[in-house]
Design a protein around this motif. Sequence first.
Motif, mmCIF file in Angstrom:
data_model
loop_
_atom_site.group_PDB
_atom_site.id
_atom_site.type_symbol
_atom_site.label_atom_id
_atom_site.label_comp_id
_atom_site.label_asym_id
_atom_site.label_seq_id
_atom_site.Cartn_x
_atom_site.Cartn_y
_atom_site.Cartn_z
ATOM 1 N N ASN A 1 0.791 -1.226 0.000
ATOM 2 C CA ASN A 1 0.000 0.000 0.000
ATOM 3 C C ASN A 1 0.827 1.282 0.000
ATOM 4 O OD1 ASN A 1 -2.400 -1.426 0.050
ATOM 5 N ND2 ASN A 1 -2.264 -1.683 2.271
ATOM 6 N N LYS A 2 2.131 1.176 0.135
ATOM 7 C CA LYS A 2 2.917 2.411 0.252
ATOM 8 C C LYS A 2 4.124 2.488 -0.662
ATOM 9 C CE LYS A 2 5.380 0.487 4.196
ATOM 10 N NZ LYS A 2 5.677 0.580 5.592
ATOM 11 N N VAL A 3 4.460 1.416 -1.399
ATOM 12 C CA VAL A 3 5.670 1.422 -2.220
ATOM 13 C C VAL A 3 5.304 1.156 -3.680
ATOM 14 C CG1 VAL A 3 7.917 0.359 -2.574
ATOM 15 C CG2 VAL A 3 7.023 0.583 -0.272
ATOM 16 N N ASN A 4 5.823 1.984 -4.578
ATOM 17 C CA ASN A 4 5.586 1.820 -6.014
ATOM 18 C C ASN A 4 6.615 0.856 -6.590
ATOM 19 O OD1 ASN A 4 3.456 3.616 -5.996
ATOM 20 N ND2 ASN A 4 4.787 5.373 -6.329
ATOM 21 N N THR A 5 6.224 -0.419 -6.745
ATOM 22 C CA THR A 5 7.180 -1.412 -7.231
ATOM 23 C C THR A 5 6.835 -1.947 -8.617
ATOM 24 O OG1 THR A 5 5.963 -3.158 -6.107
ATOM 25 C CG2 THR A 5 7.812 -2.173 -4.927
ATOM 26 N N LYS A 6 5.630 -1.760 -9.083
ATOM 27 C CA LYS A 6 5.264 -2.218 -10.420
ATOM 28 C C LYS A 6 5.960 -1.338 -11.451
ATOM 29 C CE LYS A 6 1.271 -2.604 -13.475
ATOM 30 N NZ LYS A 6 -0.184 -2.425 -13.558
ATOM 31 N N ALA A 7 6.698 -1.957 -12.366
ATOM 32 C CA ALA A 7 7.448 -1.212 -13.381
ATOM 33 C C ALA A 7 6.738 -1.318 -14.729
ATOM 34 C CB ALA A 7 8.860 -1.736 -13.500
ATOM 35 N N THR A 8 6.649 -0.202 -15.436
ATOM 36 C CA THR A 8 6.093 -0.168 -16.790
ATOM 37 C C THR A 8 7.147 0.424 -17.708
ATOM 38 O OG1 THR A 8 3.869 0.143 -15.926
ATOM 39 C CG2 THR A 8 4.219 0.691 -18.230
ATOM 40 N N LEU A 9 7.543 -0.362 -18.703
ATOM 41 C CA LEU A 9 8.525 0.085 -19.693
ATOM 42 C C LEU A 9 7.761 0.628 -20.892
ATOM 43 C CD1 LEU A 9 11.675 -1.701 -20.849
ATOM 44 C CD2 LEU A 9 9.994 -1.154 -22.549
ATOM 45 N N ARG A 10 8.138 1.796 -21.352
ATOM 46 C CA ARG A 10 7.528 2.418 -22.536
ATOM 47 C C ARG A 10 8.646 2.680 -23.535
ATOM 48 N NH1 ARG A 10 2.835 5.358 -23.797
ATOM 49 N NH2 ARG A 10 2.050 4.971 -21.705
ATOM 50 N N TRP A 11 8.472 2.147 -24.753
ATOM 51 C CA TRP A 11 9.509 2.283 -25.786
ATOM 52 C C TRP A 11 8.839 2.646 -27.100
ATOM 53 C CZ3 TRP A 11 11.705 -2.199 -28.964
ATOM 54 C CH2 TRP A 11 12.768 -1.768 -29.752
ATOM 55 N N ALA A 12 9.292 3.715 -27.726
ATOM 56 C CA ALA A 12 8.736 4.163 -29.002
ATOM 57 C C ALA A 12 9.287 3.276 -30.115
ATOM 58 C CB ALA A 12 9.076 5.629 -29.242
ATOM 59 N N VAL A 13 8.698 2.101 -30.252
ATOM 60 C CA VAL A 13 9.206 1.118 -31.210
ATOM 61 C C VAL A 13 8.992 1.580 -32.653
ATOM 62 C CG1 VAL A 13 7.100 -0.271 -31.272
ATOM 63 C CG2 VAL A 13 9.262 -1.354 -31.736
ATOM 64 N N ALA A 14 7.944 2.336 -32.907
ATOM 65 C CA ALA A 14 7.641 2.781 -34.272
ATOM 66 C C ALA A 14 8.681 3.753 -34.805
ATOM 67 C CB ALA A 14 6.258 3.412 -34.323
ATOM 68 N N THR A 15 9.329 4.508 -33.913
ATOM 69 C CA THR A 15 10.292 5.522 -34.357
ATOM 70 C C THR A 15 11.711 5.237 -33.888
ATOM 71 O OG1 THR A 15 9.802 6.866 -32.412
ATOM 72 C CG2 THR A 15 8.510 7.308 -34.414
ATOM 73 N N SER A 16 11.953 4.065 -33.346
ATOM 74 C CA SER A 16 13.278 3.757 -32.807
ATOM 75 C C SER A 16 14.308 3.611 -33.930
ATOM 76 C CB SER A 16 13.228 2.456 -32.000
ATOM 77 O OG SER A 16 14.527 2.093 -31.609
ATOM 78 N N PRO A 17 15.428 4.325 -33.836
ATOM 79 C CA PRO A 17 16.475 4.188 -34.856
ATOM 80 C C PRO A 17 17.332 2.930 -34.659
ATOM 81 C CG PRO A 17 17.138 5.794 -33.223
ATOM 82 C CD PRO A 17 15.746 5.370 -32.865
ATOM 83 N N SER A 18 17.123 2.205 -33.576
ATOM 84 C CA SER A 18 17.962 1.056 -33.261
ATOM 85 C C SER A 18 17.521 -0.227 -33.957
ATOM 86 C CB SER A 18 17.958 0.800 -31.760
ATOM 87 O OG SER A 18 18.344 1.956 -31.070
ATOM 88 N N LEU A 19 16.316 -0.236 -34.495
ATOM 89 C CA LEU A 19 15.789 -1.458 -35.096
ATOM 90 C C LEU A 19 15.842 -1.409 -36.614
ATOM 91 C CD1 LEU A 19 12.525 -2.321 -33.133
ATOM 92 C CD2 LEU A 19 14.680 -3.516 -33.088
ATOM 93 N N PRO A 20 16.313 -2.483 -37.241
ATOM 94 C CA PRO A 20 16.168 -2.577 -38.701
ATOM 95 C C PRO A 20 14.686 -2.672 -39.064
ATOM 96 C CG PRO A 20 17.731 -4.204 -37.872
ATOM 97 C CD PRO A 20 17.081 -3.580 -36.693
#
Length: 139
Positions: free
Chosen positions: A31-50
């Motif tokens: 009830n007091k600690v934020n432990t859930k992690a959400t990763l957000r990645w702009a896959v549509a515009t990422s220059p790292s992916l072929p």
Amino acid sequence: MLVINSRLKIPLREFQFTFARSSGPGGQNVNKVNTKATLRWAVATSPSLPEDVRRRLMARCRRRISSAGDLLITSQRFRDAGRNVADCLEKLRELAREAAQAPKRRKATRPTRGSVRRRLEQKQKQSQKKRLRRNPAGE
């Protein structure tokens, strides 16, 4: 740097992490600690992916991609945020590894003579069974 394979690496600066309270049991801590992690990645515009890997990843993960083109991955398996961040990155690594492998092209094959013969025999047996269930023609 998130290393997917020898030719595919994604810099960590492309990822955004947000934290929230996890659901489920956990005692007073939940009830007091934020432990859930959400990763957000702009896959549509990422220059790292072929481009071919991007298309396969977006097709495979279309339910996880927002209308803005961001891939969302969440983790709340662990009781601390650091391990949930690592779990998010591991989930992304696995998804990207699967998308990086090009699908094998299907080689057209013909059915064997025996399989064609067995299929036709089975169809004849089924036809005979149905024919015997009919009423006689004279009645």
